[in-house]
Design a protein around this motif. Structure first.
Motif, PDB file in Angstrom:
ATOM      1  N   ASP A  18       0.808  -1.224   0.000  1.00 37.26           N
ATOM      2  CA  ASP A  18       0.000   0.000   0.000  1.00 37.26           C
ATOM      3  C   ASP A  18       0.848   1.285   0.000  1.00 37.26           C
ATOM      4  N   ARG A  19       0.397   2.280   0.737  1.00 38.49           N
ATOM      5  CA  ARG A  19       1.038   3.598   0.792  1.00 38.49           C
ATOM      6  C   ARG A  19       1.015   4.289  -0.569  1.00 38.49           C
ATOM      7  N   ASP A  20       0.039   3.923  -1.423  1.00 41.39           N
ATOM      8  CA  ASP A  20      -0.024   4.513  -2.762  1.00 41.39           C
ATOM      9  C   ASP A  20      -0.224   6.021  -2.701  1.00 41.39           C
ATOM     10  N   ALA A  21      -1.141   6.447  -1.828  1.00 34.81           N
ATOM     11  CA  ALA A  21      -1.432   7.884  -1.753  1.00 34.81           C
ATOM     12  C   ALA A  21      -0.200   8.646  -1.268  1.00 34.81           C
ATOM     13  N   GLU A  22       0.513   8.059  -0.319  1.00 30.16           N
ATOM     14  CA  GLU A  22       1.698   8.728   0.225  1.00 30.16           C
ATOM     15  C   GLU A  22       2.808   8.821  -0.830  1.00 30.16           C
ATOM     16  N   ILE A  23       2.986   7.728  -1.575  1.00 25.65           N
ATOM     17  CA  ILE A  23       4.020   7.734  -2.626  1.00 25.65           C
ATOM     18  C   ILE A  23       3.668   8.807  -3.655  1.00 25.65           C
ATOM     19  N   GLU A  24       2.400   8.873  -4.001  1.00 21.16           N
ATOM     20  CA  GLU A  24       1.980   9.857  -5.002  1.00 21.16           C
ATOM     21  C   GLU A  24       2.210  11.286  -4.503  1.00 21.16           C
ATOM     22  N   ALA A  25       1.858  11.525  -3.239  1.00 22.70           N
ATOM     23  CA  ALA A  25       2.046  12.869  -2.681  1.00 22.70           C
ATOM     24  C   ALA A  25       3.531  13.233  -2.643  1.00 22.70           C
ATOM     25  N   LEU A  26       4.367  12.258  -2.292  1.00 19.39           N
ATOM     26  CA  LEU A  26       5.805  12.559  -2.232  1.00 19.39           C
ATOM     27  C   LEU A  26       6.385  12.754  -3.639  1.00 19.39           C
ATOM     28  N   LEU A  27       5.870  11.986  -4.603  1.00 16.61           N
ATOM     29  CA  LEU A  27       6.332  12.168  -5.988  1.00 16.61           C
ATOM     30  C   LEU A  27       6.030  13.585  -6.461  1.00 16.61           C
ATOM     31  N   GLU A  28       4.847  14.039  -6.087  1.00 15.17           N
ATOM     32  CA  GLU A  28       4.443  15.389  -6.492  1.00 15.17           C
ATOM     33  C   GLU A  28       5.396  16.430  -5.883  1.00 15.17           C
ATOM     34  N   ARG A  29       5.739  16.224  -4.637  1.00 16.12           N
ATOM     35  CA  ARG A  29       6.665  17.157  -3.987  1.00 16.12           C
ATOM     36  C   ARG A  29       8.041  17.123  -4.641  1.00 16.12           C
ATOM     37  N   VAL A  30       8.479  15.909  -4.992  1.00 19.22           N
ATOM     38  CA  VAL A  30       9.785  15.802  -5.648  1.00 19.22           C
ATOM     39  C   VAL A  30       9.741  16.568  -6.969  1.00 19.22           C
ATOM     40  N   GLU A  31       8.644  16.401  -7.714  1.00 19.64           N
ATOM     41  CA  GLU A  31       8.534  17.097  -8.995  1.00 19.64           C
ATOM     42  C   GLU A  31       8.486  18.607  -8.802  1.00 19.64           C
ATOM     43  N   ASP A  32       7.843  19.046  -7.713  1.00 20.57           N
ATOM     44  CA  ASP A  32       7.753  20.491  -7.444  1.00 20.57           C
ATOM     45  C   ASP A  32       9.024  21.070  -6.839  1.00 20.57           C
ATOM     46  N   GLY A  33       9.971  20.211  -6.480  1.00 20.56           N
ATOM     47  CA  GLY A  33      11.204  20.706  -5.868  1.00 20.56           C
ATOM     48  C   GLY A  33      11.051  21.082  -4.401  1.00 20.56           C
ATOM     49  N   LYS A  46       8.591   4.826   7.858  1.00 19.46           N
ATOM     50  CA  LYS A  46       9.174   6.017   7.218  1.00 19.46           C
ATOM     51  C   LYS A  46      10.313   5.629   6.280  1.00 19.46           C
ATOM     52  N   THR A  47      11.247   4.828   6.825  1.00 23.10           N
ATOM     53  CA  THR A  47      12.403   4.452   6.003  1.00 23.10           C
ATOM     54  C   THR A  47      11.928   3.661   4.783  1.00 23.10           C
ATOM     55  N   SER A  48      10.992   2.751   4.998  1.00 25.86           N
ATOM     56  CA  SER A  48      10.492   1.943   3.874  1.00 25.86           C
ATOM     57  C   SER A  48       9.847   2.833   2.811  1.00 25.86           C
ATOM     58  N   LEU A  49       9.066   3.798   3.258  1.00 26.16           N
ATOM     59  CA  LEU A  49       8.386   4.682   2.304  1.00 26.16           C
ATOM     60  C   LEU A  49       9.413   5.421   1.446  1.00 26.16           C
ATOM     61  N   VAL A  50      10.452   5.930   2.089  1.00 21.40           N
ATOM     62  CA  VAL A  50      11.460   6.679   1.336  1.00 21.40           C
ATOM     63  C   VAL A  50      12.221   5.743   0.400  1.00 21.40           C
ATOM     64  N   ARG A  51      12.599   4.571   0.887  1.00 20.50           N
ATOM     65  CA  ARG A  51      13.322   3.609   0.046  1.00 20.50           C
ATOM     66  C   ARG A  51      12.494   3.207  -1.173  1.00 20.50           C
ATOM     67  N   GLU A  52      11.213   2.958  -0.937  1.00 16.42           N
ATOM     68  CA  GLU A  52      10.343   2.542  -2.042  1.00 16.42           C
ATOM     69  C   GLU A  52      10.164   3.703  -3.034  1.00 16.42           C
ATOM     70  N   LEU A  53      10.022   4.900  -2.507  1.00 14.37           N
ATOM     71  CA  LEU A  53       9.905   6.072  -3.385  1.00 14.37           C
ATOM     72  C   LEU A  53      11.155   6.192  -4.269  1.00 14.37           C
ATOM     73  N   LEU A  54      12.317   6.063  -3.664  1.00 12.17           N
ATOM     74  CA  LEU A  54      13.559   6.196  -4.439  1.00 12.17           C
ATOM     75  C   LEU A  54      13.656   5.078  -5.484  1.00 12.17           C
ATOM     76  N   ARG A  55      13.226   3.889  -5.093  1.00 11.93           N
ATOM     77  CA  ARG A  55      13.263   2.760  -6.032  1.00 11.93           C
ATOM     78  C   ARG A  55      12.404   3.065  -7.260  1.00 11.93           C
ATOM     79  N   ARG A  56      11.200   3.608  -6.996  1.00  9.54           N
ATOM     80  CA  ARG A  56      10.309   3.913  -8.125  1.00  9.54           C
ATOM     81  C   ARG A  56      10.848   5.069  -8.955  1.00  9.54           C
ATOM     82  N   LEU A  57      11.442   6.045  -8.268  1.00  7.76           N
ATOM     83  CA  LEU A  57      12.007   7.184  -9.006  1.00  7.76           C
ATOM     84  C   LEU A  57      13.127   6.731  -9.923  1.00  7.76           C
ATOM     85  N   GLU A  58      13.977   5.847  -9.406  1.00  5.72           N
ATOM     86  CA  GLU A  58      15.076   5.317 -10.228  1.00  5.72           C
ATOM     87  C   GLU A  58      14.496   4.626 -11.460  1.00  5.72           C
TER      88      GLU A  58
END
Ligand SMILES: Nc1ncnc2c1ncn2[C@@H]1O[C@H](COP(=O)(O)OP(=O)(O)OP(=O)(O)O)[C@@H](O)[C@H]1O
Ligand SMILES: [Mg+2]
Length: 417
Positions: A18-33, A46-58
């Motif tokens: 899960d955490r789809d909504a959180e990943i999406e919100a963080l992606l938006e922030r990354v795109e906005d700088g 927290k650590t998992s969310l960030v790791r997963e976000l970075l994995r998807r960004l890569e």
């Protein structure tokens, strides 16, 4: 292959749920700088969310990512080394920082790529000291900003380092220590602002940054970060997670069983949900069964989750509290939480006032402020405000506490009045 069980460590990929909504919100922030301060109580993921976000960004290929863990850093120079070492994967950064190694050791330039990450760290450390960490750190940020792709720089456990800078090993906040923390945070802030378009930071930690900065009157340093609160899973999501785990491991957990597990926890902290599943799974295995009943849930909760081995996790919680509050503040926190645990999970304002009077009558009364301790307990997810006081957020943490420390400070008789 379905959802896999997690040990105690962070998860990503197949073990991440899960955490789809959180990943999406963080992606938006990354795109906005936007620079983000990710806060949540312990073990929320927290650590998992960030790791997963970075994995998807890569995977998307638009951003480069750097993950830094400052858990073991004790000085600003250590932090610069950790950031520099983690930046090795970014070409522009590495082509600059690898020169530090040849300058301060006898490793030849053409041998550098043979070094393992720990050796890199040690060699880099030899070239960074109390006199040059800021210049070195500026150079790392500049080189990250020159990367072909914009960089997401995730810094985990920053609050632990700031806390160490402020309080050392004896938990005393001296003016020199406060100055060191101030210098470090100013440096970080200046770089975050200077490279805003090219580097976005995501800062997180297992203790909250804000209460620590507040204790030192350094709160302004957190202004560059937009806070993001990671919440527990809601019951329906936790129920789905338990269902997927059950499917993956070939056991049956009817919906009422899964719901009872969530109700028992009261607050579905992902790690607690995983722990509960793991213990129930083990219990069924020992009993040679493939399906769990409501009775199994009660038994596993009281015998396993609250048992001595389950309580190991409570020690983690306690260690972190001690780290942030120091011995004296920790003593006060123990008193307050124990009082709440032994009064049906509620810490009333009346009890708090009574405790304040009691403490101020002591000959060597603690100088720590009750307000600061309560702020940490609230921020780190132990207590939440309730009509006339506070109550435990998590049923599990409350029960752990009760099992471990059973007597409150308000005499039992007077509580009945
Ligand atoms: N999205 C998720 N899917 C499945 N399990 C999760 C998820 N997030 C967290 N967990 C569970 O919680 C545990 C702790 O996760 P993680 O280390 O990311 O939390 P944390 O908030 O960083 O903890 P700490 O406060 O100790 O730093 C994991 O081992 C896993 O069991
Ligand atoms: Mg963590």
């Amino acid at each position: 292959m379905g959802l896999r069980k997690a040990g105690g460590n962070w998860v990503d990929g197949d073990s991440f749920f899960d955490r789809d909504a959180e990943i999406e919100a963080l992606l938006e922030r990354v795109e906005d700088g936007t620079h983000t301060l990710l806060t949540a109580q312990r073990r929320m993921g927290k650590t998992s969310l960030v790791r997963e976000l970075l994995r998807r960004l890569e995977g998307r290929g638009e951003f480069a990512s750097v993950f830094v863990d400052l858990e073991d850093a004790t000085t600003a120079a250590d932090a610069v080394v950790e950031i520099a070492a983690a930046s090795r994967r970014i070409r522009s950064a590495w082509s600059r920082t690898k020169h530090w190694i040849t300058q301060s050791s006898d490793v030849a330039m053409d041998r550098i790529q043979e070094l393992g990450v720990n050796e890199v760290r040690v060699k880099l450390r030899a070239g960074v000291d109390a006199g040059n960490w800021r210049a070195r750190g500026d150079a790392v940020f500049t080189s990250l900003a020159e990367s072909e792709k914009p960089v997401v720089l995730a810094i985990d456990e920053l609050p632990i380092l700031v806390n160490r800078l402020l309080k050392g090993h004896d938990y005393l906040m001296t003016p020199e220590r406060r100055r060191d923390a101030d210098l470090f945070l100013s440096w970080l802030r200046r770089n975050a602002q200077a490279h805003r378009g090219r580097i976005r930071m995501i800062v997180s930690g297992s203790v909250g940054l804000e209460p620590i900065l507040e204790q030192a009157e350094l709160s302004a340093h957190a202004n560059i970060f937009a806070p993001f609160d990671l919440m527990p899973w809601d019951e329906e999501i936790a129920i789905r997670c338990l269902g997927e785990l059950a499917d993956s491991y070939g056991i049956q957990l009817p919906e009422d069983v899964r719901r009872k597990m969530c109700r028992q926890l009261r607050c579905c902290v992902p790690h607690h949900v995983q722990q509960f599943f793991d213990k129930l799974h083990e219990h069924l295995r020992r009993a040679g069964r493939l399906s769990a009943s409501l009775d199994d849930v009660s038994r596993v909760y009281s015998e396993e989750m609250l048992g001595v081995r389950g309580q190991v996790y409570l020690e983690h919680y306690q260690r972190r509290l001690r780290l942030v509050l120091g011995d004296e503040g920790y003593g006060v926190a123990l008193d307050l939480l124990t009082e709440a645990a032994s009064s049906d999970g509620v810490l009333t304002n009346r009890s708090i006032l009574r405790y304040r009077d009691y403490v101020s009558s002591l000959p060597d009364r603690p100088i720590v402020l009750l307000r600061d301790v309560l702020h940490v307990l609230e921020h780190d997810g132990y207590l939440t405000r309730k009509d006339d006081g506070y109550r435990f957020v998590s049923g599990l943490v409350e029960d752990w506490w009760r099992a471990r420390h059973s007597h409150g400070f308000v005499p039992f008789d007077s509580r009945l009045q």
